[in-house]
Design a protein around this motif. Sequence first.
Motif, PDB file in Angstrom:
ATOM      1  N   ASN A  62       0.877  -1.422  -0.001  1.00  0.00           N
ATOM      2  CA  ASN A  62      -0.197  -0.100   0.085  1.00  0.00           C
ATOM      3  C   ASN A  62       0.874   1.264   0.196  1.00  0.00           C
ATOM      4  OD1 ASN A  62      -2.380  -1.452   0.092  1.00  0.00           O
ATOM      5  ND2 ASN A  62      -2.603  -1.145   2.193  1.00  0.00           N
ATOM      6  N   ARG A  63       2.093   1.142   0.664  1.00  0.00           N
ATOM      7  CA  ARG A  63       2.851   2.464   0.726  1.00  0.00           C
ATOM      8  C   ARG A  63       3.340   2.631  -0.533  1.00  0.00           C
ATOM      9  NH1 ARG A  63       6.865   1.620   5.513  1.00  0.00           N
ATOM     10  NH2 ARG A  63       6.044  -0.745   5.503  1.00  0.00           N
ATOM     11  N   ILE A  64       3.857   1.591  -1.484  1.00  0.00           N
ATOM     12  CA  ILE A  64       4.289   1.692  -2.843  1.00  0.00           C
ATOM     13  C   ILE A  64       3.189   2.201  -3.715  1.00  0.00           C
ATOM     14  CG2 ILE A  64       5.107   0.371  -5.007  1.00  0.00           C
ATOM     15  CD1 ILE A  64       6.192  -1.499  -3.166  1.00  0.00           C
ATOM     16  N   LEU A  65       1.884   1.683  -3.639  1.00  0.00           N
ATOM     17  CA  LEU A  65       0.928   2.060  -4.426  1.00  0.00           C
ATOM     18  C   LEU A  65       0.252   3.544  -4.043  1.00  0.00           C
ATOM     19  CD1 LEU A  65      -0.726  -1.272  -4.765  1.00  0.00           C
ATOM     20  CD2 LEU A  65       0.579  -0.090  -6.468  1.00  0.00           C
ATOM     21  N   ASP A  66       0.482   3.974  -2.984  1.00  0.00           N
ATOM     22  CA  ASP A  66       0.120   5.295  -2.394  1.00  0.00           C
ATOM     23  C   ASP A  66       1.254   6.312  -2.365  1.00  0.00           C
ATOM     24  OD1 ASP A  66      -2.477   4.516  -1.886  1.00  0.00           O
ATOM     25  OD2 ASP A  66      -1.993   4.065   0.189  1.00  0.00           O
ATOM     26  N   SER A  67       2.527   5.972  -3.233  1.00  0.00           N
ATOM     27  CA  SER A  67       3.615   7.030  -3.335  1.00  0.00           C
ATOM     28  C   SER A  67       3.112   8.213  -3.980  1.00  0.00           C
ATOM     29  CB  SER A  67       4.527   6.235  -4.313  1.00  0.00           C
ATOM     30  OG  SER A  67       5.094   5.143  -3.642  1.00  0.00           O
ATOM     31  N   PRO A  68       3.723   9.408  -3.425  1.00  0.00           N
ATOM     32  CA  PRO A  68       3.478  10.644  -3.965  1.00  0.00           C
ATOM     33  C   PRO A  68       4.152  10.760  -5.183  1.00  0.00           C
ATOM     34  CG  PRO A  68       4.810  10.975  -1.937  1.00  0.00           C
ATOM     35  CD  PRO A  68       4.255   9.432  -2.340  1.00  0.00           C
ATOM     36  N   GLY A  69       3.830  11.754  -6.004  1.00  0.00           N
ATOM     37  CA  GLY A  69       4.664  12.077  -7.374  1.00  0.00           C
ATOM     38  C   GLY A  69       4.204  11.378  -8.532  1.00  0.00           C
ATOM     39  N   GLU A  70       4.901  11.482  -9.534  1.00  0.00           N
ATOM     40  CA  GLU A  70       4.505  10.838 -10.721  1.00  0.00           C
ATOM     41  C   GLU A  70       5.040   9.132 -11.075  1.00  0.00           C
ATOM     42  OE1 GLU A  70       5.511  13.110 -14.214  1.00  0.00           O
ATOM     43  OE2 GLU A  70       5.109  14.869 -13.105  1.00  0.00           O
ATOM     44  N   LYS A  71       5.920   9.062 -10.243  1.00  0.00           N
ATOM     45  CA  LYS A  71       6.471   7.629 -10.418  1.00  0.00           C
ATOM     46  C   LYS A  71       6.118   6.754  -8.893  1.00  0.00           C
ATOM     47  CE  LYS A  71       8.062   7.414 -14.611  1.00  0.00           C
ATOM     48  NZ  LYS A  71       7.490   6.446 -15.497  1.00  0.00           N
ATOM     49  N   TYR A  72       5.798   5.548  -8.884  1.00  0.00           N
ATOM     50  CA  TYR A  72       5.890   4.833  -7.555  1.00  0.00           C
ATOM     51  C   TYR A  72       7.276   4.567  -7.098  1.00  0.00           C
ATOM     52  CZ  TYR A  72       0.961   4.451  -8.811  1.00  0.00           C
ATOM     53  OH  TYR A  72      -0.529   4.850  -9.381  1.00  0.00           O
ATOM     54  N   GLU A  73       7.140   4.542  -5.859  1.00  0.00           N
ATOM     55  CA  GLU A  73       8.725   4.028  -5.416  1.00  0.00           C
ATOM     56  C   GLU A  73       8.700   3.129  -4.044  1.00  0.00           C
ATOM     57  OE1 GLU A  73      11.067   7.453  -4.560  1.00  0.00           O
ATOM     58  OE2 GLU A  73      11.098   8.027  -6.460  1.00  0.00           O
ATOM     59  N   PRO A  74       9.281   2.177  -3.878  1.00  0.00           N
ATOM     60  CA  PRO A  74      10.742   2.020  -4.434  1.00  0.00           C
ATOM     61  C   PRO A  74      10.325   1.103  -5.805  1.00  0.00           C
ATOM     62  CG  PRO A  74      10.550   0.492  -2.830  1.00  0.00           C
ATOM     63  CD  PRO A  74       9.152   1.459  -2.729  1.00  0.00           C
ATOM     64  N   TYR A  75      11.578   1.378  -6.651  1.00  0.00           N
ATOM     65  CA  TYR A  75      11.424   0.468  -7.887  1.00  0.00           C
ATOM     66  C   TYR A  75      11.740  -1.142  -7.659  1.00  0.00           C
ATOM     67  CZ  TYR A  75      11.333   4.861 -10.528  1.00  0.00           C
ATOM     68  OH  TYR A  75      11.162   5.952 -11.122  1.00  0.00           O
ATOM     69  N   GLY A  76      11.088  -1.998  -8.436  1.00  0.00           N
ATOM     70  CA  GLY A  76      11.483  -3.301  -8.212  1.00  0.00           C
ATOM     71  C   GLY A  76      10.249  -4.121  -8.535  1.00  0.00           C
ATOM     72  N   LYS A  77      10.373  -5.499  -8.185  1.00  0.00           N
ATOM     73  CA  LYS A  77       9.298  -6.259  -8.404  1.00  0.00           C
ATOM     74  C   LYS A  77       9.120  -7.033  -7.215  1.00  0.00           C
ATOM     75  CE  LYS A  77      10.736  -7.444 -13.070  1.00  0.00           C
ATOM     76  NZ  LYS A  77      11.014  -8.629 -14.045  1.00  0.00           N
ATOM     77  N   PHE A  78       7.461  -6.903  -6.772  1.00  0.00           N
ATOM     78  CA  PHE A  78       7.248  -7.518  -5.497  1.00  0.00           C
ATOM     79  C   PHE A  78       6.042  -8.760  -5.479  1.00  0.00           C
ATOM     80  CE2 PHE A  78       8.397  -3.219  -5.584  1.00  0.00           C
ATOM     81  CZ  PHE A  78       9.370  -3.030  -4.574  1.00  0.00           C
ATOM     82  N   LEU A  79       5.818  -9.371  -4.724  1.00  0.00           N
ATOM     83  CA  LEU A  79       5.048 -10.215  -4.173  1.00  0.00           C
ATOM     84  C   LEU A  79       3.948 -10.247  -2.898  1.00  0.00           C
ATOM     85  CD1 LEU A  79       6.007 -13.803  -5.705  1.00  0.00           C
ATOM     86  CD2 LEU A  79       4.763 -12.038  -6.847  1.00  0.00           C
ATOM     87  N   VAL A  80       3.007 -10.035  -2.696  1.00  0.00           N
ATOM     88  CA  VAL A  80       2.200  -9.966  -1.645  1.00  0.00           C
ATOM     89  C   VAL A  80       0.974 -11.381  -1.717  1.00  0.00           C
ATOM     90  CG1 VAL A  80       0.530  -8.919  -0.288  1.00  0.00           C
ATOM     91  CG2 VAL A  80       1.956  -7.664  -1.714  1.00  0.00           C
ATOM     92  N   GLU A  81       1.226 -12.065  -0.207  1.00  0.00           N
ATOM     93  CA  GLU A  81       0.388 -13.361   0.011  1.00  0.00           C
ATOM     94  C   GLU A  81      -0.571 -12.933   0.906  1.00  0.00           C
ATOM     95  OE1 GLU A  81       0.548 -18.114   1.003  1.00  0.00           O
ATOM     96  OE2 GLU A  81       2.083 -16.688   1.831  1.00  0.00           O
ATOM     97  N   GLU A  82      -1.958 -13.112   0.663  1.00  0.00           N
ATOM     98  CA  GLU A  82      -2.919 -12.614   1.451  1.00  0.00           C
ATOM     99  C   GLU A  82      -4.045 -13.771   1.044  1.00  0.00           C
ATOM    100  OE1 GLU A  82      -4.095  -8.710   0.918  1.00  0.00           O
ATOM    101  OE2 GLU A  82      -3.589  -8.655  -1.203  1.00  0.00           O
ATOM    102  N   MET A  83      -4.962 -13.679   2.265  1.00  0.00           N
ATOM    103  CA  MET A  83      -6.394 -14.455   2.073  1.00  0.00           C
ATOM    104  C   MET A  83      -7.479 -13.305   1.762  1.00  0.00           C
ATOM    105  SD  MET A  83      -5.643 -17.371   2.732  1.00  0.00           S
ATOM    106  CE  MET A  83      -7.137 -18.350   3.207  1.00  0.00           C
ATOM    107  N   ILE A  84      -8.150 -13.524   0.664  1.00  0.00           N
ATOM    108  CA  ILE A  84      -9.292 -12.880   0.063  1.00  0.00           C
ATOM    109  C   ILE A  84     -10.377 -13.828   0.256  1.00  0.00           C
ATOM    110  CG2 ILE A  84     -10.115 -11.299  -1.598  1.00  0.00           C
ATOM    111  CD1 ILE A  84      -7.483 -10.384  -2.402  1.00  0.00           C
ATOM    112  N   ASP A  85     -11.357 -13.662   0.734  1.00  0.00           N
ATOM    113  CA  ASP A  85     -12.813 -14.551   0.566  1.00  0.00           C
ATOM    114  C   ASP A  85     -12.397 -15.743   0.952  1.00  0.00           C
ATOM    115  OD1 ASP A  85     -14.207 -12.155   0.341  1.00  0.00           O
ATOM    116  OD2 ASP A  85     -14.039 -12.354  -2.109  1.00  0.00           O
TER     117      ASP A  85
END
Length: 82
Positions: free
Chosen positions: A14-37
């Motif tokens: 969420n911090r990445i996706l809520d980054s201020p400015g024109e580009k999201y930070e930090p740069y890189g590739k990420f995975l999130v594991e979670e339970m949905i429904d």
Amino acid sequence: MGLDYKIISREYANRILDSPGEKYEPYGKFLVEEMIDGEAVWTAIDNSDGEAFTEEFKTRHAAVRWLHGYTVTDRFGEMHEG
């Protein structure tokens, strides 16, 4: 050989996706594991260039393949090019 992606928490994503400015930070590739429904979901975030392309998958394997540029099926049955 190290991984070319990081497994992160939903809060960090969420911090990445809520980054201020024109580009999201930090740069890189990420995975999130979670339970949905009651279902395990792997969210892949490709932020290699600050655009934060994001898709959800049923398996870690599919999420990693998408991050590596392969065409895979997301958790809703739709095909996505990596």
